[in-house]
Write an enzyme that holds these catalytic residues in place. Structure first.
Site, PDB file in Angstrom:
ATOM      1  N   CYS A  87     -29.078  10.017   4.237  1.00  0.00           N
ATOM      2  CA  CYS A  87     -29.741  11.400   4.362  1.00  0.00           C
ATOM      3  C   CYS A  87     -28.865  12.620   5.302  1.00  0.00           C
ATOM      4  O   CYS A  87     -27.883  13.009   4.812  1.00  0.00           O
ATOM      5  CB  CYS A  87     -31.185  11.079   4.765  1.00  0.00           C
ATOM      6  SG  CYS A  87     -32.483  12.611   3.999  1.00  0.00           S
ATOM      7  N   HIS A 203     -33.325   6.498   1.615  1.00  0.00           N
ATOM      8  CA  HIS A 203     -33.412   5.616   2.899  1.00  0.00           C
ATOM      9  C   HIS A 203     -33.892   4.227   2.828  1.00  0.00           C
ATOM     10  O   HIS A 203     -34.900   3.772   2.678  1.00  0.00           O
ATOM     11  CB  HIS A 203     -34.664   6.212   3.514  1.00  0.00           C
ATOM     12  CG  HIS A 203     -34.476   7.596   4.219  1.00  0.00           C
ATOM     13  ND1 HIS A 203     -34.067   7.883   5.201  1.00  0.00           N
ATOM     14  CD2 HIS A 203     -34.913   8.786   3.383  1.00  0.00           C
ATOM     15  CE1 HIS A 203     -33.766   9.100   5.494  1.00  0.00           C
ATOM     16  NE2 HIS A 203     -34.484   9.885   4.733  1.00  0.00           N
ATOM     17  N   GLU A 205     -33.244   1.815   5.047  1.00  0.00           N
ATOM     18  CA  GLU A 205     -33.978   1.482   6.434  1.00  0.00           C
ATOM     19  C   GLU A 205     -35.411   1.482   6.341  1.00  0.00           C
ATOM     20  O   GLU A 205     -35.974   0.898   7.238  1.00  0.00           O
ATOM     21  CB  GLU A 205     -33.230   2.243   7.487  1.00  0.00           C
ATOM     22  CG  GLU A 205     -33.781   3.651   7.928  1.00  0.00           C
ATOM     23  CD  GLU A 205     -33.230   4.606   7.052  1.00  0.00           C
ATOM     24  OE1 GLU A 205     -32.703   4.412   5.992  1.00  0.00           O
ATOM     25  OE2 GLU A 205     -33.390   5.909   7.247  1.00  0.00           O
TER      26      GLU A 205
END
Lengths: 231, 80
Positions: A87, A203, A205
């Site tokens: 990002c 994302h 994560e």
């Protein structure tokens, strides 16, 4: 695997990526401050996390890309070390010259925060070995400037060299219908020439627990862990 | 010495913000607006009096930080 996560003023996803790496590798990543001039000895992977470094002032990632630690990141990448920018981290990588192109304002002008399907590109890289080619995964996106743009020669090079890591798509894998932000060729993430630097807007994560929506992001962290484990 | 650096998107680069502003202006019935491109203006105070030296400094500032040369052009003006 030794990983280092860099925090810039305004980063806000460093905790998520530290948790994801710790979960996958069993080793706690080292935390690096943007004003450090060196990376810890033996660092395998450097992560530039998401957020709004320097409030996105001037251009997203522009000021962070000139931070002292970025010279160390460039040197790490030049000798083949792994670098992952997620990002805002991806925006920092393009501003720093480690990846080509630029991330413009989303074509629809809106900040988009939603679950998003991606199609995985090649799987012979340090970042994607735990996925299968063309696998459709569901992760999160949260950005206002994720519209990937580059000149035609750069796009041709990225495509012909297999450097598109992920493309946006819908649940059926349609990259035209599933493109949320106007990125050329629905590009969601790209590799450097030597495939050791990956920048991506989505994302992974945030998708490592079924409790919060799925575990499709685990593959990326399992891949980097396995890569260095095998080395 | 005062100077101004103007940063604009290169021709051909999609400018969604400019398009939105263009649409808003047209919605005011301001006839004659054909298109809008958005850019940035930096007004900079310099502790330098030599014009050539100032231009060299501003070129470096523009290329190192103020503009992303992948998609943007810049213009330097010395305002005196």
């Amino acid at each position: 695997m030794k990983s280092a996560v860099i925090t810039f003023p305004g980063s806000n996803r460093e905790g998520d990526v530290i948790r994801a790496l710790h979960h996958a590798s069993g080793v706690a990543p080292m935390k690096i401050w943007h004003q450090d001039h060196t990376l810890p000895h033996g660092t395998d992977l450097v992560v530039l996390p998401g957020g709004f470094s320097y409030g996105d002032y001037l251009r997203c990632g522009a000021i962070a890309s000139r931070a002292p630690v970025m010279d160390a990141v460039r040197a790490h990448a030049a000798k083949g070390g792994l670098v992952l920018g997620i990002c805002n981290g991806f925006q920092i990588l393009v501003e720093s010259g480690l990846l080509p192109g630029v991330l413009m304002r989303n074509a629809g002008l809106k900040f988009i925060c939603k679950m998003q399907h991606l199609k995985v590109g090649r799987t012979d890289t340090p970042f994607t070995s735990a996925y299968t080619k063309d696998q459709i995964i569901k992760v999160a996106i949260a950005h206002g400037e994720g519209n990937y743009v580059a000149d035609p020669d750069t796009i041709t090079a990225l495509e012909s060299e297999g450097r598109v890591a992920f493309r946006y798509c819908d649940a059926e894998g349609d990259t035209i219908k599933g493109n949320p932000n106007g990125s050329i060729n629905a590009i969601a993430g790209i590799y450097s020439e030597k495939l050791n630097v990956l920048g991506m807007m989505p994302h992974p994560e945030n998708l490592i627990e079924t409790l919060v929506g799925g575990i499709d992001g685990r593959g990326l962290f399992a891949s980097v862990t396995a890569f260095k484990g095998a080395a | 010495m005062k100077a101004r650096v103007t940063v604009t998107l290169k021709n051909g680069v999609l400018d969604p913000q400019g398009k939105a502003i263009e649409g808003a202006l047209k919605s005011f019935n301001l006839h004659g607006v054909e298109s809008v491109r958005q850019g940035k203006v930096f007004d900079i105070e310099l502790a330098i009096t030599d014009k050539a030296e100032a231009e060299t400094l501003l070129k470096a500032a523009a290329e190192k930080l103020l503009a992303n040369l992948v998609v943007e052009n810049y213009r330097i003006e010395i305002l005196g």
